[in-house]
Scaffold this motif. Structure first.
Motif, PDB file in Angstrom:
ATOM      1  N   ARG A  75       0.305  -1.537   0.010  1.00 13.11           N
ATOM      2  CA  ARG A  75       0.157   0.600   0.195  1.00 13.11           C
ATOM      3  C   ARG A  75       0.993   1.381   0.426  1.00 13.11           C
ATOM      4  N   PRO A  76       0.835   2.234  -0.743  1.00 10.15           N
ATOM      5  CA  PRO A  76       1.209   3.342  -1.014  1.00 10.15           C
ATOM      6  C   PRO A  76       1.574   4.739   0.177  1.00 10.15           C
TER       7      PRO A  76
ATOM      8  N   PHE B 229       1.124   8.143   1.318  1.00 10.82           N
ATOM      9  CA  PHE B 229       0.693   9.539   1.678  1.00 10.82           C
ATOM     10  C   PHE B 229       0.914  10.460   1.684  1.00 10.82           C
ATOM     11  N   HIS B 230       1.542  10.163   3.689  1.00  7.39           N
ATOM     12  CA  HIS B 230       1.628  10.886   4.799  1.00  7.39           C
ATOM     13  C   HIS B 230       2.642  10.542   5.453  1.00  7.39           C
ATOM     14  N   ASP B 231       3.401  11.701   5.732  1.00  8.46           N
ATOM     15  CA  ASP B 231       4.842  10.774   6.186  1.00  8.46           C
ATOM     16  C   ASP B 231       4.456  10.102   7.322  1.00  8.46           C
TER      17      ASP B 231
ATOM     18  N   ILE C 232      -1.947   9.898  10.071  1.00 11.08           N
ATOM     19  CA  ILE C 232      -2.354  10.102   9.292  1.00 11.08           C
ATOM     20  C   ILE C 232      -3.479   9.387   7.703  1.00 11.08           C
ATOM     21  N   ASP C 233      -2.717   8.315   7.766  1.00 12.50           N
ATOM     22  CA  ASP C 233      -3.208   7.138   6.189  1.00 12.50           C
ATOM     23  C   ASP C 233      -3.636   6.491   6.444  1.00 12.50           C
TER      24      ASP C 233
ATOM     25  N   VAL D  40      -7.287   8.520   7.693  1.00 10.07           N
ATOM     26  CA  VAL D  40      -8.482   8.984   6.659  1.00 10.07           C
ATOM     27  C   VAL D  40      -9.055   7.414   6.284  1.00 10.07           C
TER      28      VAL D  40
END
Lengths: 380, 116
Positions: free
Chosen positions: B16-17, B19-21, B25-26, B29
């Motif tokens: 899974r990519p 998106f946040h440092d 946070i991912d 989401v």
């Protein structure tokens, strides 16, 4: 752009109970919101913010798709958008997997018009097993044994939700585009033996059976559960199609067995090696004078780095490993290298295409874009 | 009857990519999307119960909304998505207006200093 018209029910489709339907409806709504509200917002973020931040650091605007990506990756709205978009894709599968899982073994029709031939010795190409395309859990190859249709049921519902219903109640818009293109280009050609390569659950196979009722229509795929679902689905719609488990790179059919070999949005899900082998196999399978027609995503437009950037996101974030490389290929040259003498490229424009290509609805260039039709002729 | 098939995977193969440092946070989401989905399901279920008033859960599970009801629900879900994910749209609205809110403490200071 969306169509609230429900997907057409058939014997193999699993809608589940009230809450399964509601969960799928939510995934539909969220997906549509992502593509129609937030995705166009990426351009606003670029123009209002990311472009200026890049210019402040580098003294000029981003030029290439990669530079646009660098600029956008630094923007917090864009990162949050990507994260939510990925989660919306996962929400589609989270909605449709449980009702498919509950199906259990499906009885096959007693007196079918068509047929189903599974071959457990068929080994899927490595690129199909390496990554689950579109983040679909279990991928195309999940097969839990005799009567298992779940992967097909998941894919059938997932396509409908992912494409916001624009594929039509039978998810067959791309197949219909392909048939219409062939009939427009070759109005006197009446194929009698048609092969649909990478047929999946038969979304693009059935339009061929409808358009040429006298023809023997064969669909091949490597996924057994997809083919069981395809067989049930075709029979439920009253169409006789022969479904055969086979690898498109090396099929069990003799030389010259077909006069039309086709595929719909399949080639971009292969690999550079697989694509070349498939085109070579198409050439072998065609009788002299036979026709090959593949419909897929078009090459990137070098004059539109923004569109390329957006569309390359499918490879970055949506488990489309070959999508990016595929769209940099010269497919006409690939077809010629596979032995085809005459090759024609066409553009098939439709609403469904803009959705699948991540094109902004207000981008005038998007309206003239379409799927690529690769039409090639085996010398007679 | 016991299901003879093993469970289906819930997770797709392929890393899974990020998106946040900050990976949290991912995760948040995903949790928000999951919660929004469950709220939407509950709201649909309530709507169905209201329509069917007084009938049992079996009837609810058999209920399939007609085209007009589907359109009403679609509009309601659109509004729900817009509310739950307002954080994304708010920021776009600011960009559309051509002005983002300035620094909060700078504004406080301007008010404190009598500049505005």
């Amino acid at each position: 752009m969306k169509r609230i018209e429900e997907q057409e029910a058939h014997a193999a489709l699993a809608f589940g109970d009230h809450d399964d339907r509601a969960r799928a409806d939510f995934a539909f709504t969220l997906r549509h919101h992502v593509t129609q509200h937030w995705m166009p917002g990426t351009r606003l973020v670029f123009d209002a913010r990311a472009r200026h931040a890049f210019r402040a650091a580098r003294g000029r605007d981003p030029q290439s798709p990669d530079e646009i990506r660098q600029a956008m990756d630094a923007d917090p709205w864009y990162r949050f958008y990507l994260s939510a978009r990925r989660a919306s894709q996962e929400a589609i599968w989270a909605a449709v997997v449980p009702p498919a899982e509950r199906l259990g073994p499906m009885p096959m029709p007693q007196r079918p018009r068509g047929s189903l031939k599974l071959d457990p010795s068929v080994r899927a190409p490595a690129y199909m097993a390496a990554i689950d395309i579109h983040c679909m859990p279990g991928g195309y190859l999940l097969d839990r044994g005799e009567g298992d249709t779940a992967a097909g049921a998941v894919y059938d519902r997932g396509v409908y939700l992912y494409m916001s219903g624009l594929m039509g109640p039978r998810n067959d818009a791309v197949g219909r585009l392909a048939v219409a293109h062939l009939q427009a280009r070759l109005p006197h050609f009446r194929p009698t033996r048609i092969l649909d390569v990478g047929c999946g659950v038969g979304h693009a196979t059935l339009p061929w059976a409808e358009a040429f009722p006298e023809a023997q229509v064969t669909g091949i795929d490597v996924g057994a559960a997809l083919l069981r679902h395809a067989h049930l689905r075709a029979e439920a719609f009253g169409l006789g199609v022969e479904f055969v488990q086979a690898d498109a790179e090396a099929t069990p059919f003799p030389d010259g067995a077909f006069d039309l070999v086709t595929s719909a949005i399949v080639l971009h899900e292969t690999s550079i090696r697989g694509l070349r082998r498939i085109l070579g196999e198409c050439h072998r399978l065609l009788a002299p004078g036979g026709v090959m027609l593949h419909v897929d995503q078009p090459p990137f437009d070098p004059d539109d780095p923004w569109a390329t950037f957006l569309q390359e996101n499918e490879t970055h974030y949506n488990n489309e490993p070959f999508w990016r490389r595929f769209r940099h290929l010269d497919l006409a040259a690939e077809a010629r290298a596979a032995g085809f003498g005459r090759v024609e490229l066409g553009t098939l424009a439709a609403e469904v295409v803009r959705q699948s290509q991540n094109n902004a609805p207000d981008d005038p260039r998007a309206r003239s874009r379409g799927f690529l039709a690769l039409l090639a002729f085996r010398d007679g | 009857m016991a299901d003879p098939f093993p469970p289906m995977p819930r997770r797709a193969k392929g890393a899974r990519p990020r998106f946040h440092d900050e990976p949290a946070i991912d995760r948040l989401v995903r949790i928000c999307v999951g919660l929004a989905s469950e709220v939407s399901v509950l709201a649909d279920r309530l709507a169905t119960l209201e329509l069917l008033s007084g009938v049992g859960p079996d009837a609810v599970d058999r209920f399939v909304p007609d085209a007009a009801e589907r359109a009403r629900r679609e509009a309601r879900r659109e509004a729900l998505v817009a509310r739950v994910f307002a954080a994304l749209d708010d920021e776009l609205d600011g960009l559309r207006r051509g002005a983002e809110d300035g620094d909060y403490w700078a504004t406080v200071r301007r008010i404190e200093e009598g500049e505005v």
